[in-house]
Design a protein around this motif. Structure first.
Motif, PDB file in Angstrom:
ATOM      1  N   ALA A 254       0.822  -1.202   0.000  1.00  0.00           N
ATOM      2  CA  ALA A 254       0.000   0.000   0.000  1.00  0.00           C
ATOM      3  C   ALA A 254       0.861   1.259   0.000  1.00  0.00           C
ATOM      4  O   ALA A 254       1.935   1.299   0.612  1.00  0.00           O
ATOM      5  N   ARG A 255       0.371   2.303  -0.695  1.00  0.00           N
ATOM      6  CA  ARG A 255       1.078   3.579  -0.721  1.00  0.00           C
ATOM      7  C   ARG A 255       1.029   4.262   0.650  1.00  0.00           C
ATOM      8  O   ARG A 255       1.990   4.928   1.048  1.00  0.00           O
ATOM      9  N   ALA A 256      -0.084   4.158   1.326  1.00  0.00           N
ATOM     10  CA  ALA A 256      -0.250   4.784   2.646  1.00  0.00           C
ATOM     11  C   ALA A 256      -0.830   3.745   3.597  1.00  0.00           C
ATOM     12  O   ALA A 256      -2.017   3.757   3.919  1.00  0.00           O
ATOM     13  N   PRO A 257      -0.022   2.782   4.074  1.00  0.00           N
ATOM     14  CA  PRO A 257      -0.546   1.665   4.875  1.00  0.00           C
ATOM     15  C   PRO A 257      -1.080   2.108   6.231  1.00  0.00           C
ATOM     16  O   PRO A 257      -0.560   3.039   6.848  1.00  0.00           O
ATOM     17  N   MET A 258      -2.124   1.426   6.700  1.00  0.00           N
ATOM     18  CA  MET A 258      -2.670   1.674   8.020  1.00  0.00           C
ATOM     19  C   MET A 258      -1.646   1.324   9.104  1.00  0.00           C
ATOM     20  O   MET A 258      -1.526   2.019  10.113  1.00  0.00           O
ATOM     21  N   LEU A 259      -0.917   0.236   8.915  1.00  0.00           N
ATOM     22  CA  LEU A 259       0.150  -0.175   9.833  1.00  0.00           C
ATOM     23  C   LEU A 259       1.389  -0.481   9.000  1.00  0.00           C
ATOM     24  O   LEU A 259       1.535  -1.601   8.486  1.00  0.00           O
ATOM     25  N   PRO A 260       2.294   0.471   8.832  1.00  0.00           N
ATOM     26  CA  PRO A 260       3.481   0.240   8.012  1.00  0.00           C
ATOM     27  C   PRO A 260       4.315  -0.921   8.547  1.00  0.00           C
ATOM     28  O   PRO A 260       4.705  -0.933   9.721  1.00  0.00           O
ATOM     29  N   MET A 261       4.598  -1.876   7.685  1.00  0.00           N
ATOM     30  CA  MET A 261       5.384  -3.028   8.108  1.00  0.00           C
ATOM     31  C   MET A 261       6.823  -2.651   8.464  1.00  0.00           C
ATOM     32  O   MET A 261       7.496  -3.383   9.192  1.00  0.00           O
ATOM     33  N   ARG A 262       7.280  -1.480   7.992  1.00  0.00           N
ATOM     34  CA  ARG A 262       8.631  -1.033   8.327  1.00  0.00           C
ATOM     35  C   ARG A 262       8.799  -0.823   9.834  1.00  0.00           C
ATOM     36  O   ARG A 262       9.913  -0.886  10.359  1.00  0.00           O
ATOM     37  N   LEU A 263       7.686  -0.568  10.549  1.00  0.00           N
ATOM     38  CA  LEU A 263       7.790  -0.362  11.995  1.00  0.00           C
ATOM     39  C   LEU A 263       8.290  -1.608  12.709  1.00  0.00           C
ATOM     40  O   LEU A 263       8.915  -1.516  13.773  1.00  0.00           O
TER      41      LEU A 263
END
Length: 488
Positions: A254-263
């Motif tokens: 996703a371009r603007a994820p609800m929960l960025p997996m990078r975290l």
């Protein structure tokens, strides 16, 4: 020197943020448990069946846990203070509907509305607090916030029993209404508005994340009553697992994820979420069975059982604020590790001595030991998760943290219930004690599992969160500045 002193001073705005976030969270967590000691009276008054009583609890838990991440994402997009205030209004409306419910079905529907409001309040209270308090003061703030939240867990059964016996069960809900209605204008006046990064709402992520949480929580809360191999439970857990995989797949793209997996590449975030899941599984499961052991095993009435749980709330009130300050100085990992070991030791001690007719004073020392461990862990692990992410991701981190707490609580009750059912039952004090001892030993095992997760926490304080460096850092700072919008 003056600059340092100014940085360490607590401003009026920070005190307001801490007070309002703590009051709102206390109210929300209290309602997870306050109804427990009123269920027998509600059954007689409304003519409710056992299944309806179960859903009086589960309706709140389900809607609360399932919508946490969604509410955090909406708060990031439309304003955390705004959604926090709306959530308080929804919670007040749901509480009033509970008190006015003419039957069990209406009560279950109203509890669902309460849970929706709670999901809007809890993660945004944490996000607003973290946005208001600078990093060097977050341990102190999380200590007080955590101690108040932990107190609600213990006070819930006591308050429910006292109000039900002294007034009427409806008043356990009526009391929420003035508190929420007073908090709303104070929040709008005293809290600054804040936003996440300006981005469109991740609707596929919201749908997949909500579906995944619904499947997992539904399966966990229904497992002990419907049977773990029943089509309902097995299907719900399988659907939850599949949707979790789909959610992760989508969030990676996703371009603007609800929960960025990078975290999850940030050690404090990933390890801290694992710790809070296991710790809350241990604590919630233990509280669930301890309250029953005091009644079924030791013959106390609901109010007497609740009063005897109060020592569990003393240590968090006294220790957690100091533990939070200590986390600012020495880091989170030593406190989390030592705290989880104390929790495990206290629960293992209770499991070893549990028997019908056990003298209550024999339980005091292990209860205090375990509660001291809780007081050390809560502020440190909260700071580890929310304090380790970039400023613009505070809302997402708060939603994830709150979600893992609720999932952990449902998981803990389900696991301990399965262990209890395999070894004991409700037919007598001896039968209950036979199941209670291994169940509390399982709670100790969950705390020990948390120790292994805590080993992955960052070891030293004072290090900047894992954030981009060089040109990326400038971009990160710009996005962080944009994330915090104009104050009132």
């Amino acid at each position: 020197m003056n600059t340092t002193s100014g940085q360490n001073a607590v401003t009026r705005a920070q005190r307001w943020a801490l007070a309002l976030a703590s009051v709102a969270s206390f109210m929300v967590v209290l309602d997870l448990l306050v109804v427990a000691t009123a269920l027998s009276t509600i059954r007689l008054d409304l003519g409710a069946s056992i299944g309806q009583l179960e859903w009086t609890v589960n309706a709140y838990t389900l809607s609360f846990a399932v919508l946490l991440m969604t509410a955090a994402a909406i708060g990031d997009r439309f304003g955390r203070r705004r959604i926090f205030a709306i959530g308080l209004g929804v919670f007040a409306a749901g509480s009033a509907a509970c008190a006015l419910a003419p039957g069990a079905g209406a009560l279950i529907a109203a509890r669902t509305v309460q849970g929706i409001g709670a999901a809007m309040v809890m993660p945004l209270a944490l996000a607003l607090l973290n946005a208001a308090v600078p990093p060097q003061r977050r341990g102190w703030a999380m200590g007080i916030f955590g101690s108040v939240t932990a107190l609600a867990v213990v006070v819930g059964p006591v308050l429910g029993g006292a109000i039900t016996q002294g007034l009427a069960w409806q008043w356990i809900f009526w009391l929420n209404v003035p508190i929420a209605l007073i908090t709303i204008p104070l929040a709008l006046r005293r809290l600054g508005e804040s936003y996440g990064p300006r981005a469109p709402l991740d609707l596929p992520g919201v749908v997949l994340g909500t579906g995944a949480a619904l499947g997992l929580v539904w399966g966990l809360v229904r497992g002990s009553s419907a049977g773990w191999t029943s089509p309902e439970v097995a299907g719900a857990l399988a659907a939850g697992a599949v949707l979790t995989g789909a959610f992760i797949w989508w969030e990676l793209r996703a371009r603007a994820p609800m929960l960025p997996m990078r975290l999850f590449a940030i050690r404090g975030f990933s390890a801290g979420n694992a710790v809070v899941f296991l710790m809350n599984a241990s604590i919630t499961g233990a509280v669930f069975f301890m309250a029953q052991f005091l009644q079924v095993g030791l013959g106390q009435d609901p109010l007497g059982a609740g009063l005897r749980l109060l020592p569990w709330g003393v240590a968090p009130l006294l220790i957690a604020p100091r533990a939070g300050k200590l986390a600012d100085r020495i880091g989170e990992r030593p406190l989390v590790l030592s705290g989880l070991l104390l929790v495990a030791a206290g629960f293992a001690w209770i499991a070893a001595i549990a028997a019908p007719g056990l003298a209550y004073p024999a339980m005091l020392a292990p209860m205090v030991i375990s509660s001291a461990g809780i007081a050390l862990v809560l502020p440190a692990v909260t700071k580890a998760v929310v304090g380790s992410v970039p400023h613009g991701d505070i809302g997402k981190a708060s939603g994830s943290f709150s979600m893992m707490r609720q999932l952990g609580g449902a998981f803990g009750v389900a696991i301990l219930a399965a262990v209890f059912a395999a070894a004991g039952g409700y037919t007598s004090a001896a039968a209950f004690s036979a199941g209670f001892a291994p169940a509390i030993a399982a709670a100790a095992g969950l705390a020990l599992a948390g120790v292994f997760a805590a080993l992955a926490l960052p070891g030293r304080p004072g290090r900047a969160p894992d954030a981009p460096a060089g040109p990326a850092a400038a971009d990160h700072q710009a996005r962080g500045a944009e994330a915090v919008s104009a104050r009132r």
